[in-house]
Design a protein around this motif. Structure first.
Motif, short mmCIF file in Angstrom:
data_model
loop_
_atom_site.label_atom_id
_atom_site.label_comp_id
_atom_site.label_asym_id
_atom_site.label_seq_id
_atom_site.Cartn_x
_atom_site.Cartn_y
_atom_site.Cartn_z
N VAL A 169 0.82 -1.22 0.00
CA VAL A 169 0.00 0.00 0.00
C VAL A 169 0.85 1.26 0.00
N GLY A 170 2.17 1.09 -0.09
CA GLY A 170 3.04 2.26 -0.17
C GLY A 170 3.53 2.77 1.16
N GLY A 171 3.46 1.94 2.20
CA GLY A 171 3.90 2.36 3.53
C GLY A 171 2.78 2.98 4.33
N VAL A 172 3.02 3.15 5.64
CA VAL A 172 2.02 3.77 6.51
C VAL A 172 2.64 4.95 7.24
N GLU A 173 1.79 5.91 7.54
CA GLU A 173 2.25 7.11 8.25
C GLU A 173 2.09 6.91 9.76
N VAL A 174 3.13 7.20 10.51
CA VAL A 174 3.10 7.10 11.97
C VAL A 174 3.65 8.37 12.58
N ASP A 175 3.27 8.60 13.82
CA ASP A 175 3.78 9.75 14.57
C ASP A 175 4.83 9.24 15.55
N VAL A 176 6.05 9.75 15.42
CA VAL A 176 7.14 9.36 16.31
C VAL A 176 7.55 10.58 17.12
N PRO A 177 7.01 10.74 18.34
CA PRO A 177 7.30 11.93 19.15
C PRO A 177 8.75 12.03 19.59
N ALA A 178 9.45 10.88 19.68
CA ALA A 178 10.85 10.89 20.12
C ALA A 178 11.61 9.81 19.35
N PRO A 179 12.89 10.03 19.09
CA PRO A 179 13.67 8.97 18.46
C PRO A 179 13.56 7.68 19.27
N VAL A 180 13.49 6.54 18.58
CA VAL A 180 13.26 5.28 19.27
C VAL A 180 14.10 4.18 18.62
N ARG A 181 14.57 3.26 19.46
CA ARG A 181 15.27 2.10 18.95
C ARG A 181 14.95 0.89 19.82
N ASP A 182 15.09 -0.26 19.22
CA ASP A 182 14.96 -1.54 19.94
C ASP A 182 15.82 -2.51 19.16
N ARG A 183 17.04 -2.68 19.59
CA ARG A 183 18.00 -3.48 18.82
C ARG A 183 17.54 -4.89 18.55
N PRO A 184 17.01 -5.62 19.54
CA PRO A 184 16.55 -6.99 19.25
C PRO A 184 15.44 -7.04 18.21
N ALA A 185 14.63 -5.97 18.12
CA ALA A 185 13.54 -5.94 17.15
C ALA A 185 13.96 -5.38 15.80
N VAL A 189 14.48 4.47 14.60
CA VAL A 189 13.92 5.67 13.99
C VAL A 189 14.61 6.83 14.68
N GLU A 190 15.49 7.51 13.97
CA GLU A 190 16.40 8.47 14.61
C GLU A 190 15.83 9.87 14.73
N HIS A 191 14.71 10.14 14.07
CA HIS A 191 14.16 11.50 14.10
C HIS A 191 12.68 11.46 14.45
N ALA A 192 12.26 12.41 15.28
CA ALA A 192 10.86 12.50 15.68
C ALA A 192 10.02 13.14 14.57
N GLY A 193 8.69 12.99 14.70
CA GLY A 193 7.77 13.62 13.75
C GLY A 193 6.97 12.59 12.98
N ARG A 194 6.03 13.08 12.19
CA ARG A 194 5.21 12.20 11.37
C ARG A 194 6.02 11.79 10.15
N ARG A 195 5.96 10.50 9.84
CA ARG A 195 6.72 10.00 8.71
C ARG A 195 6.07 8.73 8.17
N THR A 196 6.37 8.43 6.92
CA THR A 196 5.90 7.19 6.31
C THR A 196 6.98 6.13 6.47
N VAL A 197 6.59 4.99 7.02
CA VAL A 197 7.56 3.91 7.24
C VAL A 197 7.21 2.72 6.37
N ASP A 198 8.22 1.94 6.04
CA ASP A 198 8.00 0.75 5.21
C ASP A 198 7.55 -0.43 6.06
#
Length: 321
Positions: A169-185, A189-198
């Motif tokens: 469907v071309g990716g989905v848009e999500v809101d990322v208020p703060a940079p987030v990581r989870d190495r095992p997963a 996502v290094e930058h906050a804000g609304r973005r389209t992710v794969d």
């Protein structure tokens, strides 16, 4: 992922603001996605029927008291998204078998449709519902029956198919208020804000168990939140619903979505594509979350209670197998 089966909860949603207490929205969003996929499949059933997989279980469906569908979202290391790093997810040898990550029950009668979301950690049979799938779909069906929930039809969706659908469907848009990581997963996502992710990133967000937020330049474990994964799934699935609906206006994309969806679904031998289309036409309302007891000390297991039995009875469900 290499975490033990019980190490799958207790963190805040990755990159999401804490929501106010209330009824979780993700089961309804998940069902809405499935309904849209089923409608898409119905647009070209003759071509797509052969792509729908089969779940090896004999349900001996009895629709005399209504038709009960059990929808299961499966988590398996044997069905990783294309291009996924095995080091992020773990191999089937590291984490063998499949787990019933999401279970939604749809009960249809002439009087209407009732929907229940069954907590993956409720104890049914010999252990948590999520782990029952390790012994096969019949074990999950039997575990649900112990809760009073029958299964006339069974539909499963694997997580690799979920990621492929997001890409379709071309990716989905999500809101990322703060940079987030989870190495095992495999999440970063290094930058906050609304973005389209794969698809790979969307799946990592949904499956993240131990997210970290970057605060003042330092990666810090997110606050504990038992509903964290559900909240994140709600955001991602809501975005996916929007994208799938938008695809309906673009014939070539709708066909791509239908093709991807048909490859992600599997059903019991007694369920046909026309049955799936019939399910897609159900009047989808509010999803009630099946109540269960608090987690037993130091574990994720939650025992069924009198409220559990009352909610099953109120939904008009009864297992007489």
């Amino acid at each position: 992922m290499t975490a033990a089966p019980d190490a799958d909860a207790g963190q805040a949603p990755p990159g999401r603001r804490r929501r106010r207490p209330g009824r979780p929205r993700w089961p309804r969003a998940a069902l809405a996605v499935l309904v849209l996929l089923l409608l898409a499949i119905g647009t070209d059933a003759a071509v797509l029927t052969g792509r729908v997989g089969e779940v090896a279980v004999d349900l001996s469906a009895d629709d005399s008291d209504g038709r009960t569908w059990v929808l299961v979202g499966l988590d398996s290391r044997a069905a990783l998204p294309d291009g996924a790093d095995v080091g992020d997810f773990g191999t089937p040898e590291d984490v063998p078998g499949s787990r019933a990550d999401v279970v939604v029950v749809v009960h249809r009668t002439d009087a209407g449709t009732t929907l229940l979301s069954v907590p993956r950690d409720v104890v049914a049979g010999t252990g948590r519902l999520a782990l029952s799938w390790l012994d096969g779909p019949a074990a999950t069906v039997a575990a649900l029956c112990e809760l009073g929930i029958p299964a006339d039809h069974l539909v499963t969706v694997d997580l690799a198919g979920f990621a492929a659908l997001v890409d379709a469907v071309g990716g989905v848009e999500v809101d990322v208020p703060a940079p987030v990581r989870d190495r095992p997963a495999g999440l970063l996502v290094e930058h906050a804000g609304r973005r389209t992710v794969d698809g790979a990133t969307a799946l990592a967000l949904v499956r993240s168990r131990h997210p970290e937020h970057r605060v003042a330049g330092t990666w810090t474990p997110a606050p504990a939140d038992p509903d964290g994964r559900a909240t994140t799934a709600a955001a991602v699935l809501t975005g996916l619903v929007s994208q799938v609906r938008g695809s309906a206006a673009v014939p070539w994309r709708l066909q791509s979505v239908a093709w991807t969806a048909s490859g992600a679904l599997a059903v019991d031998p007694g369920t046909s594509v026309p049955d799936l289309v019939d399910l897609a036409r159900a009047d989808v309302g509010t999803v009630e979350v099946l109540p269960a007891g608090d987690p037993l000390g130091g574990t994720l297991a939650r025992l069924p209670t009198d409220a559990t039995a009352a909610a099953v009875a109120a939904a008009g469900l009864s297992c007489r197998r």
